[in-house]
Design a protein around this motif. Structure first.
Motif, PDB file in Angstrom:
ATOM      1  N   SER A 116      -8.474 -17.964 -20.389  1.00  0.00           N
ATOM      2  CA  SER A 116      -8.064 -16.497 -20.296  1.00  0.00           C
ATOM      3  C   SER A 116      -8.209 -16.038 -18.890  1.00  0.00           C
ATOM      4  O   SER A 116      -7.647 -17.001 -17.999  1.00  0.00           O
ATOM      5  N   SER A 117      -7.924 -14.557 -18.998  1.00  0.00           N
ATOM      6  CA  SER A 117      -7.510 -14.227 -17.522  1.00  0.00           C
ATOM      7  C   SER A 117      -8.444 -13.045 -17.251  1.00  0.00           C
ATOM      8  O   SER A 117      -8.649 -11.937 -18.226  1.00  0.00           O
ATOM      9  N   ALA A 118      -8.543 -12.729 -15.940  1.00  0.00           N
ATOM     10  CA  ALA A 118      -9.106 -11.158 -15.602  1.00  0.00           C
ATOM     11  C   ALA A 118      -8.200 -10.026 -16.084  1.00  0.00           C
ATOM     12  O   ALA A 118      -8.486  -8.933 -16.143  1.00  0.00           O
ATOM     13  N   ARG A 198       5.209 -18.495   1.235  1.00  0.00           N
ATOM     14  CA  ARG A 198       6.568 -18.786   1.236  1.00  0.00           C
ATOM     15  C   ARG A 198       7.255 -17.846   2.182  1.00  0.00           C
ATOM     16  O   ARG A 198       8.222 -18.297   2.948  1.00  0.00           O
ATOM     17  N   LYS A 199       7.010 -16.599   2.245  1.00  0.00           N
ATOM     18  CA  LYS A 199       7.797 -15.654   3.016  1.00  0.00           C
ATOM     19  C   LYS A 199       7.551 -15.877   4.605  1.00  0.00           C
ATOM     20  O   LYS A 199       8.523 -16.071   5.272  1.00  0.00           O
ATOM     21  N   ILE A 200       6.247 -16.055   4.917  1.00  0.00           N
ATOM     22  CA  ILE A 200       5.853 -16.142   6.331  1.00  0.00           C
ATOM     23  C   ILE A 200       6.534 -17.422   6.664  1.00  0.00           C
ATOM     24  O   ILE A 200       6.721 -17.540   7.797  1.00  0.00           O
ATOM     25  N   THR A 218      -6.328  -4.494  -3.800  1.00  0.00           N
ATOM     26  CA  THR A 218      -7.383  -5.675  -3.546  1.00  0.00           C
ATOM     27  C   THR A 218      -7.447  -6.526  -4.497  1.00  0.00           C
ATOM     28  O   THR A 218      -7.019  -6.278  -5.870  1.00  0.00           O
ATOM     29  N   ARG A 219      -7.562  -7.873  -4.386  1.00  0.00           N
ATOM     30  CA  ARG A 219      -7.831  -8.824  -5.130  1.00  0.00           C
ATOM     31  C   ARG A 219      -8.765  -9.749  -4.619  1.00  0.00           C
ATOM     32  O   ARG A 219      -9.342  -9.720  -3.404  1.00  0.00           O
ATOM     33  N   SER A 220      -9.473 -10.659  -5.388  1.00  0.00           N
ATOM     34  CA  SER A 220     -10.011 -11.642  -4.963  1.00  0.00           C
ATOM     35  C   SER A 220      -9.426 -12.960  -5.545  1.00  0.00           C
ATOM     36  O   SER A 220      -8.962 -13.177  -6.656  1.00  0.00           O
ATOM     37  N   ARG A 276       8.034  -2.040  -5.843  1.00  0.00           N
ATOM     38  CA  ARG A 276       7.785  -3.274  -6.412  1.00  0.00           C
ATOM     39  C   ARG A 276       6.505  -3.618  -7.274  1.00  0.00           C
ATOM     40  O   ARG A 276       5.732  -2.652  -6.906  1.00  0.00           O
ATOM     41  N   PRO A 277       6.275  -4.226  -8.232  1.00  0.00           N
ATOM     42  CA  PRO A 277       5.106  -4.142  -8.784  1.00  0.00           C
ATOM     43  C   PRO A 277       3.950  -4.499  -8.159  1.00  0.00           C
ATOM     44  O   PRO A 277       3.532  -5.248  -7.501  1.00  0.00           O
ATOM     45  N   GLN A 278       2.865  -3.635  -8.420  1.00  0.00           N
ATOM     46  CA  GLN A 278       1.738  -3.498  -7.986  1.00  0.00           C
ATOM     47  C   GLN A 278       0.299  -4.187  -8.897  1.00  0.00           C
ATOM     48  O   GLN A 278      -0.503  -4.759  -8.366  1.00  0.00           O
ATOM     49  N   GLY A 279       0.522  -3.908 -10.128  1.00  0.00           N
ATOM     50  CA  GLY A 279      -0.753  -4.291 -10.861  1.00  0.00           C
ATOM     51  C   GLY A 279      -1.652  -3.364 -10.760  1.00  0.00           C
ATOM     52  O   GLY A 279      -1.494  -2.433 -10.228  1.00  0.00           O
TER      53      GLY A 279
HETATM   54  N1  GDD Z   1       3.675 -11.634  -6.655  1.00  0.00           N
HETATM   55  C1  GDD Z   1       3.555 -11.034  -5.373  1.00  0.00           C
HETATM   56  N2  GDD Z   1       4.642 -11.335  -4.650  1.00  0.00           N
HETATM   57  N3  GDD Z   1       2.761 -10.060  -5.392  1.00  0.00           N
HETATM   58  C2  GDD Z   1       2.894  -9.481  -3.944  1.00  0.00           C
HETATM   59  C3  GDD Z   1       3.568  -9.916  -3.225  1.00  0.00           C
HETATM   60  C4  GDD Z   1       4.719 -10.763  -3.593  1.00  0.00           C
HETATM   61  O1  GDD Z   1       5.692 -10.884  -2.504  1.00  0.00           O
HETATM   62  N4  GDD Z   1       3.519  -9.031  -2.062  1.00  0.00           N
HETATM   63  C5  GDD Z   1       2.319  -8.286  -2.319  1.00  0.00           C
HETATM   64  N5  GDD Z   1       2.072  -8.375  -3.487  1.00  0.00           N
HETATM   65  C6  GDD Z   1       0.898  -8.009  -4.293  1.00  0.00           C
HETATM   66  C7  GDD Z   1       1.168  -7.438  -5.754  1.00  0.00           C
HETATM   67  O2  GDD Z   1       1.906  -6.342  -5.671  1.00  0.00           O
HETATM   68  C8  GDD Z   1      -0.226  -7.089  -6.515  1.00  0.00           C
HETATM   69  O3  GDD Z   1      -0.696  -5.866  -6.059  1.00  0.00           O
HETATM   70  C9  GDD Z   1      -1.003  -8.433  -5.671  1.00  0.00           C
HETATM   71  O4  GDD Z   1      -0.155  -9.081  -4.678  1.00  0.00           O
HETATM   72  C10 GDD Z   1      -1.451  -9.422  -6.526  1.00  0.00           C
HETATM   73  O5  GDD Z   1      -0.087  -9.915  -7.059  1.00  0.00           O
HETATM   74  P1  GDD Z   1      -0.196 -11.334  -8.167  1.00  0.00           P
HETATM   75  O6  GDD Z   1      -0.825 -12.494  -7.468  1.00  0.00           O
HETATM   76  O7  GDD Z   1       1.278 -11.536  -8.426  1.00  0.00           O
HETATM   77  O8  GDD Z   1      -0.939 -10.903  -9.310  1.00  0.00           O
HETATM   78  P2  GDD Z   1      -2.114 -10.369  -9.785  1.00  0.00           P
HETATM   79  O9  GDD Z   1      -3.392 -10.446  -9.041  1.00  0.00           O
HETATM   80  O10 GDD Z   1      -1.877  -8.846 -10.070  1.00  0.00           O
HETATM   81  O11 GDD Z   1      -2.332 -10.926 -11.309  1.00  0.00           O
HETATM   82  C11 GDD Z   1      -2.350 -12.220 -11.389  1.00  0.00           C
HETATM   83  O12 GDD Z   1      -3.697 -12.468 -11.414  1.00  0.00           O
HETATM   84  C12 GDD Z   1      -4.278 -12.557 -12.967  1.00  0.00           C
HETATM   85  C13 GDD Z   1      -5.488 -13.147 -12.834  1.00  0.00           C
HETATM   86  O13 GDD Z   1      -6.415 -12.416 -11.871  1.00  0.00           O
HETATM   87  C14 GDD Z   1      -1.293 -12.731 -12.525  1.00  0.00           C
HETATM   88  O14 GDD Z   1      -0.899 -14.095 -12.008  1.00  0.00           O
HETATM   89  C15 GDD Z   1      -2.140 -12.795 -13.757  1.00  0.00           C
HETATM   90  O15 GDD Z   1      -0.995 -13.723 -14.450  1.00  0.00           O
HETATM   91  C16 GDD Z   1      -3.380 -13.351 -13.827  1.00  0.00           C
HETATM   92  O16 GDD Z   1      -3.964 -13.472 -15.035  1.00  0.00           O
END
Ligand code: GDD
Ligand code: NAD
Length: 333
Positions: A116-118, A198-200, A218-220, A276-279
């Motif tokens: 599953s997923s966060a 990849r970009k860098i 933010t993320r972990s 662009r998408p931020q989530g």
């Molecule tokens: N993908 C991506 N590409 N994200 C970017 C970029 C880029 O070039 N630049 C900045 N980001 C930012 C996104 O806008 C987002 O806020 C953050 O980095 C994390 O993006 P992702 O890694 O694509 O996804 P996520 O953390 O929102 O969700 C992912 O993790 C989940 C589990 O924690 C996804 O892979 C989900 O499918 C997964 O379940």
């Protein structure tokens, strides 16, 4: 004791590839299944079958004669993919997951692990960068990520019902953003650590990097080596309710960019693109229950995990000429 047979679905993908290697080290005989062949490196699975797991009879073939199922196959990707493909993701993953769970039980599989997923966690709890780490019980009242997260949440419940009503042994793991070598780094499904690497890798020193969002979200992030060790430990445990598997090392996206730039030895200009998408605005894992159940948690720091990850992606992007500037703290390793 005879060798246990493990099925890894999604064995041609990122986590599945690493999990096959890990299970072999743990003494399992491994069958890998995927709809595609492994993309970046050959699999070490004892047996590899190309099967479309949306089809019930293929799931029956995959699960025949195995003791454990590590079910990773899914239509998935980073935030760019999962926010633009709700119908395909929900449809494909529903078919894959329902058919896998049903046929695993019919084939008397002893344990079934669901990845599953966060993304199951409610969006209303993830509205600020200094987010409170998410606990397993936070999943309800539900408000998951559309499509991908909603389907994962439903499937978690289906696993729970199979266990409660029919005694079918399930394990449910909520991964938080996983990174590492052999992960998708281009094509639209890549997640932030791979996309930024990849970009860098493709930029000259002094170049401009495009970052999605304002960089303060933010993320972990969890290294794949911790992920596969955690999967194995959770499968062996007696705990059959959802468990977080992630780190609680919270970073902003800008901090991730700075870290990778440093590893690459490049000074870059940031350009933020808020179209662009931020989530979610912030997401972190509360590992209290994981520690309580396993007496273990992921331990690879982002700085340590991103060095080999960047090196692999830079090599892929530049055809083997990717230069890595290993920070002094890691030079001796
Ligand atoms: N993908 C991506 N590409 N994200 C970017 C970029 C880029 O070039 N630049 C900045 N980001 C930012 C996104 O806008 C987002 O806020 C953050 O980095 C994390 O993006 P992702 O890694 O694509 O996804 P996520 O953390 O929102 O969700 C992912 O993790 C989940 C589990 O924690 C996804 O892979 C989900 O499918 C997964 O379940
Ligand atoms: P991945 O895309 O690299 O691997 C998934 C694999 O499933 C792919 O190789 C794909 O070909 C295969 N697949 C898709 N449709 C199939 C079908 N119809 N039949 C057979 N195989 C099919 O993704 P991953 O990062 O290795 O993710 C593995 C699991 O972990 C997935 O269930 C995913 O939802 C979950 N997960 C991953 C993360 C992460 O950050 N990587 C986070 C949360 C959850």
């Amino acid at each position: 004791m005879s060798e246990k047979i493990a099925l890894v679905t999604g064995a041609g993908g990122f986590i599945g590839h690493h999990l096959v290697d890990h299970l072999i080290k743990k003494g399992r005989r491994v069958r890998g299944v995927d709809i595609k062949s492994p993309e970046y490196a050959p699999t070490s699975a004892h047996e590899f079958k190309l099967l479309d797991l949306r089809v019930e009879k293929n799931c029956a073939i995959a699960t025949a004669g195995v003791d454990e199922v590590y079910h990773l196959a899914a239509d998935m990707g980073g935030i760019g993919y999962i926010t633009t493909s709700h119908a395909a993701i929900a449809l494909h993953n529903t078919l894959i997951n329902v058919n896998m769970l049903k046929t695993a039980r019919e084939n008397s599989v002893k344990r079934f692990l669901f990845s599953s997923s966060a993304c199951v966690y409610p969006q209303y709890l993830q509205t600020k960068p200094d987010v409170t780490p998410l606990r397993e019980d936070d999943a309800f009242p539900a408000d998951p990520e559309e499509g991908y997260g909603l389907e994962k949440l439903y499937m978690e419940k289906l696993c729970q019902y199979f266990t409660e009503d029919w005694g079918f042994q399930t394990r449910t793991v909520r991964f938080h953003n996983v990174y590492g070598p052999l992960g998708t780094y281009d094509g639209g499904r890549e997640k932030a650590p791979a996309a930024i690497s990849r970009k860098i890798a493709g930029l000259p020193d002094g170049g401009t990097i495009e970052i999605w969002g304002d960089g303060q979200q933010t993320r972990s992030f969890m290294h794949v080596d911790d992920c596969v060790e955690g999967i194995f430990r959770i499968m062996q445990s007696d705990y059959d309710r959802p468990l977080n598997l992630g780190t609680d090392e919270l970073v902003t996206v800008d901090e991730l960019v700075d870290l990778v730039s440093q590893i690459a030895g490049k000074t870059l200009v940031k350009r933020h693109d808020t179209s662009r998408p931020q989530g979610v605005r912030g997401r972190n894992s509360d590992n209290s229950r994981l520690r309580e159940i396993l007496d273990w948690e992921p331990r690879i720091m982002l700085r340590d995990g991103m060095v080999p990850t960047y090196r692999w992606i830079a090599d892929m992007v530049t055809g083997g000429r990717g230069e890595v500037h290993v920070p002094a703290s890691q030079a001796a390793e």
